[in-house]
Design a protein around this motif. Structure first.
Motif, PDB file in Angstrom:
ATOM      1  N   GLY A  85      47.095  64.043  47.177  1.00 35.46           N
ATOM      2  CA  GLY A  85      45.808  64.585  47.592  1.00 35.46           C
ATOM      3  C   GLY A  85      44.645  64.224  46.700  1.00 35.46           C
ATOM      4  N   LYS A  86      44.859  63.262  45.789  1.00 35.84           N
ATOM      5  CA  LYS A  86      43.773  62.828  44.906  1.00 35.84           C
ATOM      6  C   LYS A  86      43.533  61.333  45.080  1.00 35.84           C
ATOM      7  CE  LYS A  86      43.684  66.271  41.213  1.00 35.84           C
ATOM      8  NZ  LYS A  86      43.577  66.461  39.760  1.00 35.84           N
ATOM      9  N   LEU A  87      42.254  60.975  45.047  1.00 37.16           N
ATOM     10  CA  LEU A  87      41.870  59.580  45.154  1.00 37.16           C
ATOM     11  C   LEU A  87      41.611  59.035  43.752  1.00 37.16           C
ATOM     12  CD1 LEU A  87      40.958  57.084  46.804  1.00 37.16           C
ATOM     13  CD2 LEU A  87      38.645  58.072  46.810  1.00 37.16           C
ATOM     14  N   ASN A  88      42.555  58.209  43.268  1.00 36.42           N
ATOM     15  CA  ASN A  88      42.390  57.552  41.972  1.00 36.42           C
ATOM     16  C   ASN A  88      41.691  56.207  42.199  1.00 36.42           C
ATOM     17  OD1 ASN A  88      43.813  59.649  40.615  1.00 36.42           O
ATOM     18  ND2 ASN A  88      45.749  58.727  41.300  1.00 36.42           N
ATOM     19  N   LEU A  89      40.672  55.958  41.409  1.00 39.34           N
ATOM     20  CA  LEU A  89      39.848  54.773  41.611  1.00 39.34           C
ATOM     21  C   LEU A  89      39.912  53.841  40.416  1.00 39.34           C
ATOM     22  CD1 LEU A  89      36.715  56.528  43.129  1.00 39.34           C
ATOM     23  CD2 LEU A  89      38.074  54.773  44.280  1.00 39.34           C
ATOM     24  N   THR A  90      40.056  52.558  40.724  1.00 32.19           N
ATOM     25  CA  THR A  90      39.904  51.513  39.718  1.00 32.19           C
ATOM     26  C   THR A  90      38.762  50.618  40.157  1.00 32.19           C
ATOM     27  OG1 THR A  90      42.253  51.532  39.156  1.00 32.19           O
ATOM     28  CG2 THR A  90      40.992  49.573  38.560  1.00 32.19           C
ATOM     29  N   PHE A  91      37.727  50.532  39.337  1.00 31.34           N
ATOM     30  CA  PHE A  91      36.586  49.674  39.652  1.00 31.34           C
ATOM     31  C   PHE A  91      36.831  48.304  39.014  1.00 31.34           C
ATOM     32  CE2 PHE A  91      34.632  53.928  39.932  1.00 31.34           C
ATOM     33  CZ  PHE A  91      34.163  53.847  41.237  1.00 31.34           C
ATOM     34  N   ASP A  92      37.117  47.326  39.882  1.00 35.54           N
ATOM     35  CA  ASP A  92      37.367  45.954  39.434  1.00 35.54           C
ATOM     36  C   ASP A  92      36.025  45.223  39.396  1.00 35.54           C
ATOM     37  OD1 ASP A  92      38.428  43.553  38.741  1.00 35.54           O
ATOM     38  OD2 ASP A  92      39.431  43.161  40.643  1.00 35.54           O
ATOM     39  N   ILE A  93      35.586  44.855  38.192  1.00 31.73           N
ATOM     40  CA  ILE A  93      34.239  44.331  37.996  1.00 31.73           C
ATOM     41  C   ILE A  93      34.275  42.824  37.749  1.00 31.73           C
ATOM     42  CG2 ILE A  93      32.150  44.479  36.596  1.00 31.73           C
ATOM     43  CD1 ILE A  93      33.006  47.353  35.901  1.00 31.73           C
ATOM     44  N   ALA A  94      33.521  42.095  38.573  1.00 32.65           N
ATOM     45  CA  ALA A  94      33.292  40.667  38.329  1.00 32.65           C
ATOM     46  C   ALA A  94      31.897  40.552  37.729  1.00 32.65           C
ATOM     47  CB  ALA A  94      33.409  39.873  39.621  1.00 32.65           C
ATOM     48  N   GLU A  95      31.826  40.358  36.420  1.00 37.24           N
ATOM     49  CA  GLU A  95      30.542  40.454  35.727  1.00 37.24           C
ATOM     50  C   GLU A  95      29.602  39.298  36.019  1.00 37.24           C
ATOM     51  OE1 GLU A  95      31.873  43.085  31.850  1.00 37.24           O
ATOM     52  OE2 GLU A  95      31.921  40.900  31.709  1.00 37.24           O
ATOM     53  N   GLY A  96      30.135  38.107  36.276  1.00 37.98           N
ATOM     54  CA  GLY A  96      29.281  36.956  36.526  1.00 37.98           C
ATOM     55  C   GLY A  96      28.589  36.481  35.272  1.00 37.98           C
ATOM     56  N   ARG A  97      27.547  35.686  35.442  1.00 41.02           N
ATOM     57  CA  ARG A  97      26.837  35.093  34.314  1.00 41.02           C
ATOM     58  C   ARG A  97      25.519  35.826  34.059  1.00 41.02           C
ATOM     59  NH1 ARG A  97      25.844  30.938  38.315  1.00 41.02           N
ATOM     60  NH2 ARG A  97      27.542  29.691  37.470  1.00 41.02           N
ATOM     61  N   ILE A  98      24.974  35.595  32.861  1.00 38.56           N
ATOM     62  CA  ILE A  98      23.668  36.136  32.515  1.00 38.56           C
ATOM     63  C   ILE A  98      22.581  35.282  33.159  1.00 38.56           C
ATOM     64  CG2 ILE A  98      22.030  36.490  30.623  1.00 38.56           C
ATOM     65  CD1 ILE A  98      24.281  37.266  28.852  1.00 38.56           C
ATOM     66  N   PHE A  99      21.541  35.962  33.675  1.00 42.63           N
ATOM     67  CA  PHE A  99      20.401  35.270  34.271  1.00 42.63           C
ATOM     68  C   PHE A  99      19.161  35.493  33.408  1.00 42.63           C
ATOM     69  CE2 PHE A  99      23.175  35.102  37.816  1.00 42.63           C
ATOM     70  CZ  PHE A  99      22.735  34.059  38.616  1.00 42.63           C
TER      71      PHE A  99
END
Length: 787
Positions: free
Chosen positions: A349-363
């Motif tokens: 009954g719980k939603l466990n979240l993993t945020f998968d981050i694609a950071e990319g390059r600096i602009f």
């Protein structure tokens, strides 16, 4: 024929022959096909409804200047782009005479340039056949082709779809429209007749949700405008779908999903049946949060952007706001293309979240430009920018730049435009501004309980000479009031973010004292100068000022004239007094718009000293503290923010040196439109003879009625006011009640109208803590901002 007549005839013949020879010589003069050509005259051929000036302003040819060959194609393109001509040609022919070039001594033969055009007919009349259920105004408003425009059939055909969409909003989804054209070649106009077959109005017969779960179908359907028995509006189907989806997901169903709506019309096309397929999923609470792919920020730094808490019921808004906040956190560090992919895992009954981050390059920022302005110098905008070429892309600085441009006061909107460059790590940044009306002349009548009936004339300009300078000329006149005020200010001095303002005033007012609203007349003549440096993108602000006023007190009510048997402070001294004052203020301002804020704080502290080393007749010192908080409770449709505003104000005035008692005209009398609404300023709040300190809290909930760009033009407000004034801290009574030292509260409703530098407030206030025999409600009309 006499001798004299014979000689006159011969002379006339000779002159005619000479003139003909010159003209023939000019016509046979060869023209250099490569240019440049000296233009000595400019003509236009073929004009009927369009002014010659329209063409000559668009073209680049100027009398007395050389005209280059490559400019011919540019002029044909630019004049054609006006949309007023079917064809455009340019003829250059030699004429008699020569002229020197402006930038040199060389002499060139003269030429005549002629723009040869064929005008499009003017759209002169619009008539209808079959129109019943849609107003003429709604049709013309929907059309991009306007009366008196050059006729464009492609525009007209596109407008038919816009008119059909207007009919669909009223339920006439089967409307068919054709048109007939009548052209008057002599007048150069075209008449349009719209032939409209409106069809029958369509209503929703049934809405079906297949695959229901725990959530009642009736509650889901209440979020839709297309419900059984209602007029069918196909343009609302997408909005209905979004609202129903959000309803389910905000009730804890993270996987709640509706299919796209399926619509079926009956054979007569008068009834619509709508169906959705529902997958409800499991009702869940928020569980644990983790991050993957993050190198720039630690998990602890990213968790600060999480809007939800473990154990709370799943809410789609908090989920979406978290993703947006993480992306903005990366954008503030130059990671413009950071992507956040939420990976969901439901367990117990719980939603466990993993945020998968694609950071990319600096602009980085390559070029920065400002466009869209018409009446303003470009530097007025560029000097407000917090981000510059070569800087790291910073979303916070871009937003701050938008805020500073909006704070100029005459801008309706600022849009940001990002464009890629040849360098994959750089972007071009553009700010497109929409200028509003910078000035206004107003005249009108108003009434208040304090000032009675009075008139007002004012001229206000917030962008004088296109340099963002502000000028205000204002007079208010009536039996109880006579004001003349001139104000000028500029936001920058010597290319520094420092404002300079000058005010001159001559005012006459009736003033309150004890239980009398018009106890005496006060006349003030003087002026003030203010200098205000700003720091850290205008967030930190200083203000230093000096003012000098000559105060004349006269026409005192006989009850309050000072006599030997009356105590100081319980009467009013007649006469003139000079007040010389210096002041210093410090403020921290994080609001998103100083004129019409929807979020942020402004906290300020001010000190002022009168008399003593500054001169004048009164020795007084003042303390003022103020805090204003703005918060958007709900943003309807993304551009109609409902805003909660909370203001707290504290002020104190104390005598020193030669002055033993604060005079009545410098004391605090609360009540009226600017402090605690629902009360009179005389005798209903605080000490009978005025207070030496005060506190006021104002809370408002504002609902937008009309907006222009990102600015509110009209708002409706509910308000709650609280406060009182006292002579010393020991007098404070923190309870509510009618006694003089108790807090007083008022509630009410009001309207807010925004015009350039002239905000208007209309309020009705009801006092909650009146004494017996006092009027409990009051109307107020005021021309100023309260918070």
């Amino acid at each position: 024929m006499t001798f004299s007549k014979r000689w006159a005839f011969l002379l006339l013949t000779a002159l005619t022959a000479f003139s003909y020879a010159r003209a023939e010589n000019a016509q046979t003069q060869e023209i250099d096909p490569n240019g440049p050509w000296m233009i000595c005259s400019i003509d236009a051929d073929g004009l009927k409804n369009i002014r010659k000036k329209t063409i000559t302003k668009t073209g680049h040819a100027k009398k007395g200047e050389l005209y280059e060959r490559f400019t011919v194609s540019d002029d044909i393109r630019d004049i054609s782009a006006l949309g007023a001509f079917d064809s455009v040609e340019i003829d250059i022919s030699p004429v008699s005479g020569t002229r020197k070039a402006k930038d040199g001594a060389e002499v060139y033969p003269c030429h005549r340039l002629t723009y040869i055009v064929k005008e499009k007919p003017i759209f002169d009349r619009l008539t209808y056949d079959g129109r019943k259920h849609l107003g003429k105004g709604a049709i013309t408003q929907a059309m991009t082709l306007k009366l008196k425009d050059p006729f464009n059939e492609a525009k007209l055909q596109a407008d038919l779809d816009r008119i059909k969409a207007k009919y669909a909003e009223k339920g006439y989804v089967n409307t068919q429209i054709t048109y007939e054209l009548t052209t008057d070649e002599k007048l150069g106009v075209v008449y349009v007749k719209l032939i409209i077959n409106e069809g029958e109005r369509v209503r929703v017969k049934d809405v079906t949700i297949n695959g229901g779960g725990e959530l009642p179908t009736e509650k889901i359907l209440k979020k839709a405008s297309n419900r059984p028995g209602k007029v069918f509006k196909p343009q609302n189907l997408q909005r209905d779908w979004v609202k129903m989806m959000l309803f389910g997901r905000n009730k804890g169903y993270s996987e709640f999903n509706l299919s796209e709506p399926q619509v079926q019309l009956n054979d007569d096309k008068t009834e619509a049946n709508i169906s959705y397929d529902l997958t409800e999923g499991e009702k869940v609470d928020f569980g644990t949060v983790s991050f993957e792919g993050n190198n720039v920020f630690t998990p602890e730094e990213l968790k600060k952007q999480v809007f939800f808490r473990e154990g709370h019921l799943y809410n789609q808004k908090d989920f979406d706001d978290t993703i947006t906040a993480i992306q903005e956190q990366y954008a503030d560090k130059g990671y413009l293309q950071a992507r956040v992919n939420p990976v969901k895992h439901i367990e117990n009954g719980k939603l466990n979240l993993t945020f998968d981050i694609a950071e990319g390059r600096i602009f980085y920022i390559d070029n920065v430009d400002v466009t869209g302005y018409e009446n303003t110098k470009k530097y007025v905008f560029t000097r407000e920018l917090s981000i510059h070429p070569g800087d790291l892309y910073d979303n916070a600085k871009i937003k701050r730049s938008q805020t500073k441009i909006m704070n100029l006061g005459f801008i309706n909107d600022v849009q940001v435009d990002l464009q890629p460059t040849a360098d994959p790590q750089k972007v071009d940044l553009g700010f497109n501004v929409v200028e509003g009306r910078p000035g206004m002349f107003t005249a009108g009548l108003a009434m208040s309980s304090m000032d009675g009936l009075y008139g007002e004339l004012s001229i206000n300009h917030m962008n004088l000479f296109g340099r963002a300078q502000r000028l205000s000329l204002r007079t208010m006149f009536g039996k109880e009031i006579l004001d003349y005020t001139v104000s000028w200010s500029t936001p920058w001095i010597y290319d520094k973010p420092t404002s300079l303002g000058v005010d001159l005033f001559n005012t006459r007012r009736y003033r309150s004292f004890a239980d009398e609203n018009q106890a005496y007349t006060e006349k003030r003549i003087g002026g003030r100068v203010k200098v205000g440096p700003r720091f850290n993108d205008d967030i930190y602000q200083l203000s230093f000022g000096y003012s000098f006023e000559n105060i004349d007190i006269y026409d005192i009510d006989q009850r309050f004239v000072c006599t030997p048997d009356k105590k100081t402070g319980e009467c009013i001294e007649k006469g003139k007094t000079n007040l010389s004052t210096i002041s210093a203020d410090f403020a921290v301002d994080t609001r998103d718009n100083m004129w019409d804020p929807t979020q942020g704080w402004r906290n300020s502290l001010g000190l002022a000293l009168a008399g003593g080393p500054i001169g004048g007749d009164l020795d007084l010192w003042y303390l003022n503290a103020r805090s204003i908080f703005n918060y958007t409770v709900l943003n309807v449709g993304g551009n109609y923010p409902i805003v909660f505003v909370l203001s707290n104000k504290f002020g104190s005035v104390q005598a020193y040196g030669r002055t033993t008692e604060v005079p009545p005209y410098e004391k605090f009398f609360l009540g009226g439109a600017d402090t605690i609404r629902g009360y009179e300023r005389a005798g209903e709040i605080g000490p009978e003879y005025g207070g030496d300190m005060y506190y006021v809290m104002n809370a408002e909930l504002r609902f937008p009625i009309a907006r222009e760009g990102r600015r509110n033009m009209a708002q409706f407000a509910f308000f709650f006011d609280l406060g009182n004034s006292w002579n010393k801290f020991s007098d404070l009574d923190f309870s509510l009640g009618p006694n003089k030292n108790q807090f007083k509260a008022g509630v009410g409703v009001g309207l807010r109208f925004t015009t350039p530098s002239l905000p208007i407030r209309i309020d009705w206030g009801y006092g909650l803590n009146h004494k017996n025999n006092e009027d409990r409600s009051h109307f107020y009309f005021n021309i100023s901002n309260m918070m």
